[in-house]
Motif scaffolding. Structure first.
Motif, PDB file in Angstrom:
ATOM      1  N   MET A 120       0.845  -1.191   0.000  1.00 41.01           N
ATOM      2  CA  MET A 120       0.000   0.000   0.000  1.00 41.01           C
ATOM      3  C   MET A 120       0.881   1.242   0.000  1.00 41.01           C
ATOM      4  O   MET A 120       1.929   1.250   0.613  1.00 41.01           O
ATOM      5  CB  MET A 120      -0.878   0.050   1.250  1.00 41.01           C
ATOM      6  N   ASP A 121       0.424   2.282  -0.663  1.00 39.74           N
ATOM      7  CA  ASP A 121       1.159   3.526  -0.569  1.00 39.74           C
ATOM      8  C   ASP A 121       0.770   4.243   0.723  1.00 39.74           C
ATOM      9  O   ASP A 121      -0.145   3.838   1.430  1.00 39.74           O
ATOM     10  CB  ASP A 121       0.942   4.402  -1.795  1.00 39.74           C
ATOM     11  N   PHE A 122       1.470   5.303   1.048  1.00 39.22           N
ATOM     12  CA  PHE A 122       1.260   5.998   2.312  1.00 39.22           C
ATOM     13  C   PHE A 122      -0.158   6.548   2.428  1.00 39.22           C
ATOM     14  O   PHE A 122      -0.796   6.428   3.468  1.00 39.22           O
ATOM     15  CB  PHE A 122       2.279   7.130   2.470  1.00 39.22           C
ATOM     16  N   GLY A 123      -0.662   7.136   1.356  1.00 45.04           N
ATOM     17  CA  GLY A 123      -2.006   7.713   1.381  1.00 45.04           C
ATOM     18  C   GLY A 123      -3.073   6.669   1.659  1.00 45.04           C
ATOM     19  O   GLY A 123      -3.992   6.891   2.448  1.00 45.04           O
ATOM     20  N   ALA A 124      -2.952   5.523   1.023  1.00 44.17           N
ATOM     21  CA  ALA A 124      -3.927   4.450   1.235  1.00 44.17           C
ATOM     22  C   ALA A 124      -3.830   3.905   2.655  1.00 44.17           C
ATOM     23  O   ALA A 124      -4.849   3.612   3.289  1.00 44.17           O
ATOM     24  CB  ALA A 124      -3.719   3.330   0.227  1.00 44.17           C
ATOM     25  N   SER A 125      -2.609   3.784   3.162  1.00 44.86           N
ATOM     26  CA  SER A 125      -2.427   3.295   4.531  1.00 44.86           C
ATOM     27  C   SER A 125      -3.005   4.271   5.541  1.00 44.86           C
ATOM     28  O   SER A 125      -3.653   3.876   6.509  1.00 44.86           O
ATOM     29  CB  SER A 125      -0.941   3.081   4.828  1.00 44.86           C
ATOM     30  N   LEU A 126      -2.772   5.565   5.315  1.00 44.44           N
ATOM     31  CA  LEU A 126      -3.301   6.588   6.213  1.00 44.44           C
ATOM     32  C   LEU A 126      -4.824   6.615   6.172  1.00 44.44           C
ATOM     33  O   LEU A 126      -5.484   6.683   7.205  1.00 44.44           O
ATOM     34  CB  LEU A 126      -2.727   7.958   5.842  1.00 44.44           C
ATOM     35  N   ALA A 127      -5.390   6.527   4.973  1.00 42.03           N
ATOM     36  CA  ALA A 127      -6.846   6.506   4.835  1.00 42.03           C
ATOM     37  C   ALA A 127      -7.447   5.285   5.526  1.00 42.03           C
ATOM     38  O   ALA A 127      -8.487   5.381   6.179  1.00 42.03           O
ATOM     39  CB  ALA A 127      -7.230   6.525   3.361  1.00 42.03           C
ATOM     40  N   ASN A 128      -6.770   4.144   5.414  1.00 50.28           N
ATOM     41  CA  ASN A 128      -7.232   2.915   6.062  1.00 50.28           C
ATOM     42  C   ASN A 128      -7.208   3.062   7.580  1.00 50.28           C
ATOM     43  O   ASN A 128      -8.159   2.691   8.268  1.00 50.28           O
ATOM     44  CB  ASN A 128      -6.357   1.740   5.610  1.00 50.28           C
ATOM     45  N   ALA A 129      -6.110   3.618   8.112  1.00 52.04           N
ATOM     46  CA  ALA A 129      -5.991   3.795   9.562  1.00 52.04           C
ATOM     47  C   ALA A 129      -7.031   4.782  10.078  1.00 52.04           C
ATOM     48  O   ALA A 129      -7.649   4.562  11.118  1.00 52.04           O
ATOM     49  CB  ALA A 129      -4.586   4.268   9.922  1.00 52.04           C
ATOM     50  N   ILE A 130      -7.237   5.870   9.352  1.00 52.50           N
ATOM     51  CA  ILE A 130      -8.232   6.864   9.765  1.00 52.50           C
ATOM     52  C   ILE A 130      -9.634   6.275   9.701  1.00 52.50           C
ATOM     53  O   ILE A 130     -10.457   6.507  10.589  1.00 52.50           O
ATOM     54  CB  ILE A 130      -8.107   8.134   8.902  1.00 52.50           C
TER      55      ILE A 130
END
Length: 105
Positions: free
Chosen positions: A30-40
């Protein structure tokens, strides 16, 4: 550790020693944006479920249901703590974004 993010390299006695030349596509699935969106998204879902539980218990107690005052207070306090945590995280993200946007290129 956030699921879906793999480390850049292995940590040895000398620091990061392997896989340092892999590009952004080699870092993880996963890229950073997708990982951040998933965590949020996961955190927001957790906060919402706690708020809904507290609301439901409060209404049930007001209607004379079989709910103790302690259960209601515990649910409300847990929901309040989760909401305050998510607000603090949001504030940190906004602060970091503002700092990055002020950087000279």
């Amino acid at each position: 550790m956030i699921s879906g993010i793999s480390p850049i390299g292995k940590i040895g006695s000398g620091g990061f020693t392997e896989n340092l030349t892999g590009g952004a596509s080699g870092i993880g699935s996963m890229d950073f944006g997708a990982s951040l969106a998933n965590a949020i998204g996961n955190a927001a879902g957790n906060v919402v479920s706690k708020l809904e539980l507290a609301d439901g218990l409060s209404i049930k107690a007001l209607q004379g249901g079989d709910v103790s005052t302690r259960e209601v207070v515990d649910a409300v306090m847990s929901a309040e703590q989760a909401l305050q945590t998510s607000i603090a995280i949001r504030d940190k993200i906004v602060t970091a974004y503002l700092e990055i946007s002020r950087m000279a290129i």
